[in-house]
Design an enzyme around this catalytic site. Structure first.
Site, short mmCIF file in Angstrom:
data_model
loop_
_atom_site.label_atom_id
_atom_site.label_comp_id
_atom_site.label_asym_id
_atom_site.label_seq_id
_atom_site.Cartn_x
_atom_site.Cartn_y
_atom_site.Cartn_z
N ARG A 140 -9.32 -1.12 4.67
CA ARG A 140 -9.14 -0.99 3.23
C ARG A 140 -9.91 -2.04 2.44
O ARG A 140 -10.26 -1.80 1.29
CB ARG A 140 -7.65 -1.04 2.86
CG ARG A 140 -6.89 0.23 3.20
CD ARG A 140 -5.47 0.19 2.68
NE ARG A 140 -4.73 1.41 3.00
CZ ARG A 140 -4.65 2.48 2.22
NH1 ARG A 140 -5.26 2.49 1.05
NH2 ARG A 140 -3.95 3.53 2.60
N THR A 166 0.83 -1.21 0.00
CA THR A 166 0.00 0.00 0.00
C THR A 166 0.86 1.25 0.00
O THR A 166 0.63 2.18 -0.78
CB THR A 166 -0.92 0.01 1.23
OG1 THR A 166 -1.70 -1.19 1.24
CG2 THR A 166 -1.84 1.21 1.21
N ILE A 179 5.33 -4.22 10.67
CA ILE A 179 5.54 -3.86 9.27
C ILE A 179 5.15 -2.40 9.19
O ILE A 179 3.97 -2.05 9.29
CB ILE A 179 4.73 -4.75 8.31
CG1 ILE A 179 5.21 -6.20 8.44
CG2 ILE A 179 4.88 -4.26 6.86
CD1 ILE A 179 4.49 -7.19 7.54
N LYS A 183 0.19 -9.80 8.93
CA LYS A 183 0.27 -8.37 9.19
C LYS A 183 -1.12 -7.96 9.66
O LYS A 183 -2.06 -7.88 8.86
CB LYS A 183 0.68 -7.59 7.94
CG LYS A 183 0.75 -6.08 8.15
CD LYS A 183 1.07 -5.34 6.87
CE LYS A 183 1.08 -3.83 7.12
NZ LYS A 183 1.31 -3.06 5.87
N TYR A 238 -13.20 -5.78 -1.64
CA TYR A 238 -14.41 -5.60 -2.42
C TYR A 238 -15.30 -6.84 -2.41
O TYR A 238 -16.48 -6.77 -2.08
CB TYR A 238 -14.13 -5.16 -3.86
CG TYR A 238 -15.39 -4.83 -4.62
CD1 TYR A 238 -16.07 -3.63 -4.41
CD2 TYR A 238 -15.94 -5.73 -5.53
CE1 TYR A 238 -17.25 -3.35 -5.07
CE2 TYR A 238 -17.11 -5.46 -6.20
CZ TYR A 238 -17.77 -4.27 -5.96
OH TYR A 238 -18.94 -4.00 -6.62
N TYR A 293 -2.22 -10.52 5.00
CA TYR A 293 -2.37 -9.10 5.33
C TYR A 293 -3.84 -8.83 5.63
O TYR A 293 -4.69 -8.90 4.75
CB TYR A 293 -1.88 -8.25 4.15
CG TYR A 293 -1.95 -6.76 4.34
CD1 TYR A 293 -2.03 -6.17 5.60
CD2 TYR A 293 -1.90 -5.90 3.23
CE1 TYR A 293 -2.07 -4.79 5.76
CE2 TYR A 293 -1.93 -4.53 3.38
CZ TYR A 293 -2.02 -3.98 4.64
OH TYR A 293 -2.07 -2.61 4.80
#
Length: 297
Positions: free
Chosen positions: A140, A46, A206, A164, A109, A135
């Site tokens: 997000r 990202t 991270i 993460k 999504y 992740y």
């Protein structure tokens, strides 16, 4: 170099004014990070504007990082997408670049349920030779992977070696760390939660802020692991305004602007839909770094 250290920096991707990747700046920035507290580098995530990099560009970055720094640090390639078949195919290509590890996001999504999350990461693990880090970033993706699914995947697929965790969920992090064992690595995906997440069993962070205070972030993690909580807490409190301030607007805008102000990259070029920081944000970042002793040392 398969050593899961305290701090992995999610690197920004420098661009020239024409939008092409600036490999000279990438090289110098990577060297700077590894000399200043980073044990590894996450490429094309990202913070690295991976969403607007082509697969070809990502593969070039992966290969460059692996060739230049693979003998010095853990190099992680972001290969995730919301399409399992695409993720699997790209992961196979990334493996050929010489990176050490892969990062794959919970599909965004689509918002798969837990059976879908399990099937997605199982497919990646079955298709790959390299270790895989999950992740989890609900802010997000619109969905999340639950601890019981992570634990199941870790037990059934030895290649799935970490997560993460960027959902701000310390309880989830503690349960995952407890029930997966020492060979599974729980990394904070939020800089400001590095200390508490390490305290409940995490490996480290991270990090985005490690572009600016990598040595300090590493010291927070190591002091926590060593039981020196007073020292870890003092550092955490000293730099908490920086850990939160670099997210004053959407990542990676602030951190990239800070890198430009510090001369770590030569230009603050973004790819749309990311845009440069406003005057107000720039003023805030400058003041933040001066107050922390980062700018103007």
């Amino acid at each position: 170099m398969l050593t899961f250290g305290n701090v992995i920096t999610a690197m920004v991707t420098p661009f020239y004014a024409d939008g092409n990747i600036n490999f000279e700046d990438f090289d110098s920035l990577a060297g700077h990070l590894l000399a200043n507290g980073s044990d590894g580098l996450l490429i094309g995530g990202t913070t690295g504007e991976g969403a607007t990099l082509t697969e070809k560009e990502k593969l070039r970055l992966f290969r460059f990082a692996a060739e230049e720094y693979g003998d010095k640090a853990l190099i992680i390639a972001n290969v995730g997408s919301n399409n399992t078949a695409t993720t699997v195919e790209f992961a196979r290509q990334a493996e050929e670049t010489g990176v050490d590890c892969l990062l794959a996001i919970v599909p965004y999504y689509n918002k798969p349920n837990q059976d879908g999350c399990y099937a997605h990461f199982a497919a990646v693990a079955k298709a790959c030779r390299l270790p895989v880090i999950i992740y989890n970033v609900p802010g997000r993706t619109g969905g999340k992977i639950l601890p019981e699914t992570v634990i199941r995947l870790a037990k059934e697929f030895p290649r799935i070696v970490g997560i993460k965790e960027a959902g701000g969920d310390l309880e989830a992090a503690a349960v995952i760390a407890r029930d997966t064992g020492e060979n599974f690595h729980v990394y904070s995906g939020d800089d400001s939660l590095t200390l508490p997440m390490t305290a409940v069993g995490g490996t480290g962070v991270i990090s985005v802020v490690s572009h600016l205070i990598g040595k300090e972030m590493n010291a927070i993690v190591q002091n926590c692991k060593d039981g020196n909580m007073k020292e870890a807490t003092a550092l955490h409190q000293q730099y908490i305004d920086v850990m939160t301030g670099i997210f004053t607007t959407v990542n990676p805008i602030p951190i990239k602007e800070c890198c430009k102000m510090l001369g770590l990259i030569s230009d603050n070029v973004f790819r749309l839909p990311m845009v440069n920081a406003s005057y107000e944000v720039m003023a805030f970042l400058e003041k933040m770094m001066k107050n922390a002793g980062i700018l103007g040392k």
